[in-house]
Design an enzyme around this catalytic site. Structure first.
Site, PDB file in Angstrom:
ATOM      1  N   ASP A 144       4.531   0.990  11.688  1.00  0.00           N
ATOM      2  CA  ASP A 144       3.454  -0.101  11.098  1.00  0.00           C
ATOM      3  C   ASP A 144       3.465  -1.186  11.940  1.00  0.00           C
ATOM      4  O   ASP A 144       1.809  -1.514  11.893  1.00  0.00           O
ATOM      5  CB  ASP A 144       3.112   0.620   9.793  1.00  0.00           C
ATOM      6  CG  ASP A 144       2.249   1.677   8.782  1.00  0.00           C
ATOM      7  OD1 ASP A 144       2.340   2.635  10.110  1.00  0.00           O
ATOM      8  OD2 ASP A 144       2.843   1.645   7.880  1.00  0.00           O
ATOM      9  N   MET A 171       6.425   7.432  16.871  1.00  0.00           N
ATOM     10  CA  MET A 171       6.377   8.694  15.577  1.00  0.00           C
ATOM     11  C   MET A 171       4.883   8.913  16.117  1.00  0.00           C
ATOM     12  O   MET A 171       4.476   9.798  16.042  1.00  0.00           O
ATOM     13  CB  MET A 171       6.157   7.920  14.536  1.00  0.00           C
ATOM     14  CG  MET A 171       6.040   9.016  13.219  1.00  0.00           C
ATOM     15  SD  MET A 171       6.679   7.862  11.897  1.00  0.00           S
ATOM     16  CE  MET A 171       8.537   8.225  11.732  1.00  0.00           C
ATOM     17  N   LYS A 183       0.927  -1.240  -0.080  1.00  0.00           N
ATOM     18  CA  LYS A 183       0.088  -0.149   0.022  1.00  0.00           C
ATOM     19  C   LYS A 183       0.464   1.289   0.293  1.00  0.00           C
ATOM     20  O   LYS A 183       0.384   1.925  -0.583  1.00  0.00           O
ATOM     21  CB  LYS A 183      -0.411   0.114   1.227  1.00  0.00           C
ATOM     22  CG  LYS A 183      -1.862   1.497   1.226  1.00  0.00           C
ATOM     23  CD  LYS A 183      -2.092   1.334   3.054  1.00  0.00           C
ATOM     24  CE  LYS A 183      -3.021   2.937   2.664  1.00  0.00           C
ATOM     25  NZ  LYS A 183      -2.915   3.400   4.249  1.00  0.00           N
ATOM     26  N   ASN A 184       1.812   1.325   0.925  1.00  0.00           N
ATOM     27  CA  ASN A 184       2.779   2.568   1.260  1.00  0.00           C
ATOM     28  C   ASN A 184       3.395   3.030   0.056  1.00  0.00           C
ATOM     29  O   ASN A 184       3.917   4.197  -0.095  1.00  0.00           O
ATOM     30  CB  ASN A 184       3.204   2.566   2.562  1.00  0.00           C
ATOM     31  CG  ASN A 184       2.837   2.188   3.524  1.00  0.00           C
ATOM     32  OD1 ASN A 184       1.661   2.917   3.326  1.00  0.00           O
ATOM     33  ND2 ASN A 184       3.590   1.523   4.629  1.00  0.00           N
ATOM     34  N   ASP A 229      -5.990   8.931   8.956  1.00  0.00           N
ATOM     35  CA  ASP A 229      -5.767   7.641   9.841  1.00  0.00           C
ATOM     36  C   ASP A 229      -6.076   9.088  10.781  1.00  0.00           C
ATOM     37  O   ASP A 229      -5.304  10.039  10.791  1.00  0.00           O
ATOM     38  CB  ASP A 229      -4.893   6.521  10.423  1.00  0.00           C
ATOM     39  CG  ASP A 229      -4.716   5.577   9.248  1.00  0.00           C
ATOM     40  OD1 ASP A 229      -6.363   5.973   9.023  1.00  0.00           O
ATOM     41  OD2 ASP A 229      -4.107   5.189   9.177  1.00  0.00           O
ATOM     42  N   ARG A 279      -5.571  10.835   2.445  1.00  0.00           N
ATOM     43  CA  ARG A 279      -4.621  11.021   3.092  1.00  0.00           C
ATOM     44  C   ARG A 279      -3.372  11.050   1.562  1.00  0.00           C
ATOM     45  O   ARG A 279      -2.257  12.280   1.679  1.00  0.00           O
ATOM     46  CB  ARG A 279      -3.702   9.936   4.699  1.00  0.00           C
ATOM     47  CG  ARG A 279      -1.957  10.488   4.618  1.00  0.00           C
ATOM     48  CD  ARG A 279      -2.290  11.917   5.586  1.00  0.00           C
ATOM     49  NE  ARG A 279      -1.030  12.501   5.248  1.00  0.00           N
ATOM     50  CZ  ARG A 279      -0.652  13.438   7.292  1.00  0.00           C
ATOM     51  NH1 ARG A 279      -1.956  13.827   7.153  1.00  0.00           N
ATOM     52  NH2 ARG A 279      -0.215  13.657   6.851  1.00  0.00           N
TER      53      ARG A 279
END
Length: 438
Positions: free
Chosen positions: A319, A341, A22-23, A121, A97
């Site tokens: 993640d 983070m 996905k990223n 998110d 996003r």
């Protein structure tokens, strides 16, 4: 409202193939805007966030051809910049996003752009400073209009420069890269992110005619070119999904083989799960996780409690911290999870505690998990998914629990995991989609 109904206590067995990353997809798909020529991309995940981004590109004028379930051809020959003035763009862009990633390519190719303040998110503060400061160093001029929530950017004369990023932001590095490849002169980016996603983007851009060196390091040099050509690109397997399946296998005492896992790109992820006591065997490009009755968390050499924390690549990805946390619930031993983070990503642990976990939430960034070693099974409850990764962590907990659980707001899970209920049912999970509003 979509909900998942999960009957826990079922062991899984079989093979599963991870979706495309996905990223990586969020930046690779936006890179098609850099050229008027066709770009073919394979292994695109069929998930909501990526599909919405592809839809947004189509609204901008990109010709989108679906070649198969995971392959697309994009042709960004005729981009309608007037669309950027529309209410439709404001609504779609602010809800997604990943929309921030269109900015670099549009600035590079057309010298101007505008973008609504992106959504995403609810996991805490997610700054855009790295993106904007990088564009400004290249010569872009920003104007934020608080009345309509738009950033208006003039980038009619981008010039290469040296920059030291304030943080090794993956999306920030990708966005600046895409702006720099068509800028005049040479750009040097120090403290650049060097995740596999960035390496993939650099390799794709070089195939298109860009001149990027230092790939895989935190010092990237980009020699600007005048034009980029079309290309073909295949995305990596999703490392977050792979880590999720490893944790799921351990928690549910299941025997799973993750096929075509892109093992060489996983970095420290397999070793981190091994430190939780999880046995996994790498066979070629596959990961085999045998069924384990028990697994024991390692300690540091001096016997002190192990800490798992997030770091920029090649450190452990943030993640997967929620997955490590939930997996530790039924381990033997104790671990401190330190989420550096994002300040809200641990706020789902109250649901795990309600299910019977022993977790101390120390502060918004740290949680101590005291493993139950399966002495006490978790119990099924009704809960709500606050974000993608927490949602899958709760799903893993529910699959290992005694009784039935319902996870509301399951649309969040769909944003990051492709047809997860169908794929898990094929392994033996008992999970169904229901209307949670009833």
């Amino acid at each position: 409202m979509l909900s998942f109904r999960i009957e826990g206590g079922h062991r899984l067995k079989g093979d599963i193939i991870p979706q495309g990353a996905k990223n990586e997809a969020l930046q690779i798909v936006c890179a098609v805007l850099l050229t008027p020529e066709p770009v073919t991309i394979h292994n695109i995940p069929d998930i909501r966030d990526v599909n919405k981004l592809i839809e947004l590109l189509g609204d901008m004028g990109v010709v989108v051809e679906k070649l198969s379930s995971s392959s697309y051809r994009f042709t960004a020959k005729d981009i309608d910049l007037n669309y950027l003035e529309s209410d439709a763009y404001r609504l779609k862009g602010s809800a997604l996003r990943g929309s921030i990633m269109v900015l670099g390519p549009l600035l590079a190719r057309f010298g101007k752009s505008r973008i609504p303040k992106p959504g995403g998110d609810k996991i805490g503060r997610r700054r855009l400073d790295t993106h904007f400061l990088g564009f400004e160093k290249l010569g872009a001029k920003f104007n934020y209009d608080p009345q309509n929530g738009f950033y208006n950017i003039d980038a009619s004369n981008l010039q290469g420069c040296y920059m030291l990023l304030d943080e090794a932001s993956v999306t920030g590095t990708a966005n600046i890269l895409m702006a720099a490849v068509l800028s005049k002169g040479t750009t040097t980016i120090y403290h650049a992110a060097c995740e596999p996603y960035i390496q993939q983007l650099c390799k794709m851009l070089n195939r298109m005619g860009a001149k990027i060196s230092g790939i895989g390091s935190n010092l990237l040099t980009i020699e600007g070119v005048d034009y980029l050509e079309g290309t073909e690109h295949t995305m990596l397997p999703d490392m977050i999904e792979i880590g999720s399946f490893i944790g799921m296998a351990a928690m549910t005492q299941s025997e799973i083989t993750i096929k075509n896992a892109g093992v060489e790109h996983l970095g420290i992820i397999p070793e981190t799960f091994r430190r939780l006591g999880i046995r996994l065997d790498i066979k070629g490009d596959d990961i085999y996780i045998p069924a384990q009755e028990h697994y024991e968390i390692d300690t540091f050499i001096d016997g002190s409690i192990m800490t798992v924390s997030d770091h920029p690549w090649p450190g452990f990805t943030p993640d997967l911290l929620s997955i490590v946390l939930v997996t530790a619930v039924q381990a033997k031993g104790t671990v401190l999870i330190h989420q550096k983070m994002f300040e809200s990503r641990l706020f789902f642990v109250d649901k795990l505690i309600e299910m019977g976990s022993q977790i101390i939430l120390c502060d918004p960034h740290r949680a101590t998990v005291i493993g139950l070693n399966r002495a006490i099974p978790l119990r099924g409850i009704r809960m709500t998914s606050p974000d993608i990764r927490a949602g899958v962590s709760l799903l893993i907990a529910a699959m290992s629990a005694k009784g039935v659980s319902i996870i509301d707001n399951a649309e969040q899970i769909d944003r990051g995991y492709q047809q997860i209920d169908t794929r898990l049912r094929n392994l033996g999970a008992v999970i169904e989609r229901i209307d949670g509003s009833k």
